[in-house]
Design an enzyme around this catalytic site. Structure first.
Site, PDB file in Angstrom:
ATOM      1  N   PRO A  96       0.726  -1.290  -0.166  1.00 15.57           N
ATOM      2  CG  PRO A  96      -0.599  -1.483   1.642  1.00 15.57           C
ATOM      3  CD  PRO A  96       0.539  -2.098   1.337  1.00 15.57           C
ATOM      4  CD  GLU A  97      -1.032   7.318  -0.012  1.00 12.24           C
ATOM      5  OE1 GLU A  97      -1.061   8.398  -0.397  1.00 12.24           O
ATOM      6  OE2 GLU A  97      -2.392   6.748  -0.170  1.00 12.24           O
ATOM      7  CB  ALA A  98       2.231   6.075   3.327  1.00 14.43           C
ATOM      8  CE  LYS A 184      -1.062  11.283  -2.899  1.00 11.75           C
ATOM      9  NZ  LYS A 184      -1.718  10.883  -1.714  1.00 11.75           N
TER      10      LYS A 184
END
Length: 377
Positions: A96-98, A184
């Site tokens: 996942p993100e982060a 991002k």
């Protein structure tokens, strides 16, 4: 509990009734929670009927929580998850993100217009300390993990560049080589207070033996021009690490798969309140008083979708899980026969896009020898 699906024999034709039954079984499995990693996360697999002319690869999206403020422990958890996915034959694993560094859900970092609090500055200090340098020792470890388990690895991290942080995706090949990164380019809402903005120099699509791989993070996926740039680079496996667990996210993922004629792999964290430090060290502003340790603060929704818009695995809203499917890359050509957004369905004499894909730097130095030295951010 490990889950498995029996796929039909390639020597006989699958009936319509069998197809429906298999689809219903896969759908039900995608909603089965896995209480712990060691307990055997979900592994839903799909036989897409590949032929000899197009490779089929097994991909896994990881739905799991960061160990917040503890990057070494998060790296250990990432390796356990990667090892388990590899044990099922996965060749590509998307986190996942982060995931490394953490998504600071619910935190305001003490920011109001015209004011910052001392507590918020200390929160940023701790968050900055949990981030990683790229390149750096954590990147080296992630590369070693990808090589050890022979998988392509796509993972969301918080990147530290001096005292500016970026929400970043790192890419590694199955030989343990760091391929590159995507920063991002447009943080959302209060994210803009804590994360810098990426530029056009980090929108890569990597050509690999298992397909052309790229990534866009969370609400970047709503940006038509960014998607178009990735389509123009030929993305076939479109990774979408996210922090958005709402039902409407699924519509965006399906649209991108059909629009781009690509596989979409979306990985989100599944988090409970207890996955974050307890108050007063960490506070979910506006909701803290309603939360119990087991309250879900991010419900996941990780999913894998085909270029024709078929949901192959997921979405899962029940717990931490490994969500997997077999991807027949021949589906890309089949989908683009109908619609190739930057090919036969484009109108460049009417609509066109220019991408500024060079680094945007705030300071440049010219040495005595005449060579330019650039301060990277």
């Amino acid at each position: 509990m490990h889950s498995a699906v029996a796929t039909p024999s390639p020597n006989r034709t699958q009936t319509a009734e069998e197809t429906i039954q298999l689809a219903e079984k896969l759908r039900d499995m995608a909603l089965v929670p896995s209480a712990t990693v060691n307990d055997g996360p979900l592994f839903a697999e799909v036989d897409m009927g590949a032929d000899a002319t197009a490779p089929t690869i097994r991909a896994t999206v990881v739905q799991a929580a960061t160990v917040f403020y503890d990057t070494p422990a998060t790296l250990d958890k990432a390796e356990r998850l990667l090892a388990e996915a590899a044990s099922y034959g996965s060749q590509l694993v998307v986190f996942p993100e982060a995931f490394i560094g953490g998504y600071p859900r619910g935190s305001t970092f003490g920011v109001a217009i015209g004011n910052r609090s001392a507590k918020g500055r200390e929160e940023f200090r701790k968050y900055h300390a949990s981030a990683i340098d790229v390149p750096g020792p954590e990147v080296d470890r992630l590369a070693a993990m990808a090589g050890k388990y022979k998988v392509y690895l796509v993972i969301g991290v918080i990147e530290r560049d001096g005292y500016t942080l970026y929400c970043t995706v790192l890419f590694f090949d199955s030989q343990g080589r760091f391929l590159g990164k995507h920063r991002k380019i447009m943080p959302t809402a209060l994210e803009r207070v804590i994360w810098g903005f990426g530029d056009g120099s980090t929108i890569p699509v990597f050509e690999t033996p298992i397909g052309k791989i790229g990534a866009a993070i969370c609400w970047e996926n709503r940006m038509p021009l960014l998607r178009t740039a990735m389509y123009a680079k030929g993305v076939e496996i479109y990774c979408a690490p996210t922090a958005d667990a709402r039902d409407v996210w699924q519509a965006s993922m399906t649209h991108i798969a059909v629009e781009g004629g690509c596989f979409v792999l979306s990985a989100n964290q599944f988090c409970r309140r207890k996955d974050y430090p307890p108050p007063p060290d960490y506070v979910f502003t506006g909701t803290e008083e309603d939360l119990l340790p087991d309250s879900v603060v991010c419900a996941g929704g990780s999913v894998i979708i085909s270029p024709m818009g078929t949901v192959l695995a997921g979405p899962n809203y029940e717990g931490e899980a490994l969500i997997s499917a077999d991807l027949d890359l021949g589906e890309v050509a089949r989908a683009k026969f109908d619609f190739d957004v930057v090919g036969h369905y484009s109108r460049p004499e009417v609509l066109s896009l220019t991408v500024k894909d060079h680094p945007m730097t705030p300071v440049s130095f010219t040495s005595a020898s005449g060579k330019a030295e650039t301060s990277q951010k």
